[in-house]
Scaffold this motif. Sequence first.
Motif, mmCIF file in Angstrom:
data_model
loop_
_atom_site.group_PDB
_atom_site.id
_atom_site.type_symbol
_atom_site.label_atom_id
_atom_site.label_comp_id
_atom_site.label_asym_id
_atom_site.label_seq_id
_atom_site.Cartn_x
_atom_site.Cartn_y
_atom_site.Cartn_z
ATOM 1 N N LYS A 295 0.826 -1.208 0.000
ATOM 2 C CA LYS A 295 0.000 0.000 0.000
ATOM 3 C C LYS A 295 0.865 1.265 0.000
ATOM 4 N N THR A 296 1.959 1.224 0.776
ATOM 5 C CA THR A 296 2.861 2.376 0.839
ATOM 6 C C THR A 296 3.502 2.639 -0.512
ATOM 7 N N ALA A 297 3.836 1.569 -1.238
ATOM 8 C CA ALA A 297 4.425 1.728 -2.570
ATOM 9 C C ALA A 297 3.465 2.457 -3.504
ATOM 10 N N VAL A 298 2.194 2.087 -3.451
ATOM 11 C CA VAL A 298 1.190 2.755 -4.295
ATOM 12 C C VAL A 298 1.033 4.217 -3.882
ATOM 13 N N ASN A 299 1.055 4.482 -2.578
ATOM 14 C CA ASN A 299 0.933 5.865 -2.117
ATOM 15 C C ASN A 299 2.119 6.716 -2.561
ATOM 16 N N LEU A 300 3.312 6.141 -2.543
ATOM 17 C CA LEU A 300 4.488 6.868 -3.047
ATOM 18 C C LEU A 300 4.336 7.164 -4.538
ATOM 19 N N MET A 301 3.810 6.211 -5.277
ATOM 20 C CA MET A 301 3.593 6.438 -6.702
ATOM 21 C C MET A 301 2.567 7.544 -6.915
ATOM 22 N N MET A 302 1.526 7.561 -6.103
ATOM 23 C CA MET A 302 0.516 8.608 -6.228
ATOM 24 C C MET A 302 1.097 9.991 -5.971
ATOM 25 N N GLU A 303 2.014 10.085 -5.019
ATOM 26 C CA GLU A 303 2.682 11.366 -4.769
ATOM 27 C C GLU A 303 3.441 11.824 -6.004
ATOM 28 N N ARG A 304 4.077 10.882 -6.668
ATOM 29 C CA ARG A 304 4.809 11.212 -7.898
ATOM 30 C C ARG A 304 3.854 11.712 -8.981
ATOM 31 N N LEU A 305 2.750 10.998 -9.151
ATOM 32 C CA LEU A 305 1.839 11.302 -10.246
ATOM 33 C C LEU A 305 0.969 12.514 -9.966
ATOM 34 N N ARG A 306 0.453 12.622 -8.741
ATOM 35 C CA ARG A 306 -0.511 13.671 -8.424
ATOM 36 C C ARG A 306 0.164 14.970 -7.999
ATOM 37 N N ASP A 307 1.264 14.832 -7.240
ATOM 38 C CA ASP A 307 1.933 16.015 -6.693
ATOM 39 C C ASP A 307 3.214 16.383 -7.426
ATOM 40 N N ASP A 308 3.614 15.551 -8.411
ATOM 41 C CA ASP A 308 4.833 15.788 -9.182
ATOM 42 C C ASP A 308 6.070 15.886 -8.276
#
Length: 327
Positions: A295-308
Motif C-alpha cells: 500500500k505504501t508503494a502505491v501511495n508513493l507512486m501517487m505522490e509522484r503522479l498527483r503532486d509531481d
Amino acid sequence: MATIKDIAQKAGVSIATVSRVLNYDSTLSVGETTKKRIFEIAESMSYQKKSTRKKLTRRIAFVHWVTESEELTDLYYMGIRHGIEDEAKEVHLQLLKYTVNDLKEIPSSIDGIIAVGRFSKTQVKQFKAISDHIVLVDSDFEHQGCDAVLTDFQQVLVDAIDHLTEKNITKIGFIGGKETLQGSIPPTEDIREYYFRQYAKVKKVLNEDLILLDHFNVDSGYQLMKKLLSRESPDNIGFIAANDPLAIGALKALNEAKIAVPEQVSLIGINDISISKYVYPSLTSIRIEKELMGKTAVNLMMERLRDDRQICKKVFLETSIVKRETT
C-alpha cells in the motif's frame, strides 16, 4: 484472527486438508489450484480493506520478482502483492503485470513502475530508462535514484538475536540462502545474513558451523536441518531463519527427529507469513507488514503522479517480534 476452520469453510475443503497444506505436507495429494486457493484465503483473511478515494486513472507497470505460482513457496510476496493490488483499486491505478523476465515488454508510455523484489543494478537501470517514476519494494541495496519501501533488517536481526540471548541461549545459528540475480555475476549477498554476522560478532555468538545456507524455501530448511542433526545432537541452540518457509522446513526436520522445540532448539523466522501461526509448534517470527509495504508503494507512486514530487523517498516500516511456541 482467522482459524483453520474459517479457511476450510471459505475454501470448501476439510479442516485436515487446510492444516496439511499450511504445514507443507509433501504427502498430500492436492492440486495446485486448491493449494493456491487455500493460501490466498489464509493471506487475505489476515487484513482488511479501506474505503474508496477520488479517481485518478493511470497505467502502472507492476513488476514482480516471482510469479504467482512461485509465491506459494513464500507467501511474503503474496502479501505485498495483495497490498499493491488493493490500494491500486482504491486510487484507480491500472496495473499492468510483468515478471522479471518481461522487462523488455514494458511500454515507454507507462506512467510509472512499481517493482517488488531484489533487482540488480542492471535491471534498475532498465527501469530508469523506461520511466522517471519508480518505486522499489523490498530492494536490499540497489535503490539509488528511486523511491523505495524497505525493511530495517539490521534492527530485525538485532531483535531476533537479543530475543534468544535473553533466554540464555549462547549458541545461535542462521539458516539462509544465496540468490543469483539477472545482471549479476556472483550470487548476491543476502542482507539478513550480513546483519546476522555483524551483530553476532558484537554479541560474541558467531559460530560459522551453525550458518546453514541453501535456497529460500521449505525443502531447503528441511534438508539443512536434517544435515545438521546428522552430525550433532543439538541442545540449547537457537536458530534464526532468513524467512518463514526456511524455518518451517527446519521445524519439520526437528519434529521428525523428535528434538524438543524450544527446549532443545529454539527457532525464529522472519516475515510472519499467515501460516506461521498454524504450524506445530507455532512459529515465533519477526513480523514485517507486507500488505502495508504494498500500500505504501502505491501511495508513493501517487505522490509522484498527483503532486509531481521529484525528490526520492525511502520509507522504512517498523517490524515487531511475534512470540509463539518455538522460543
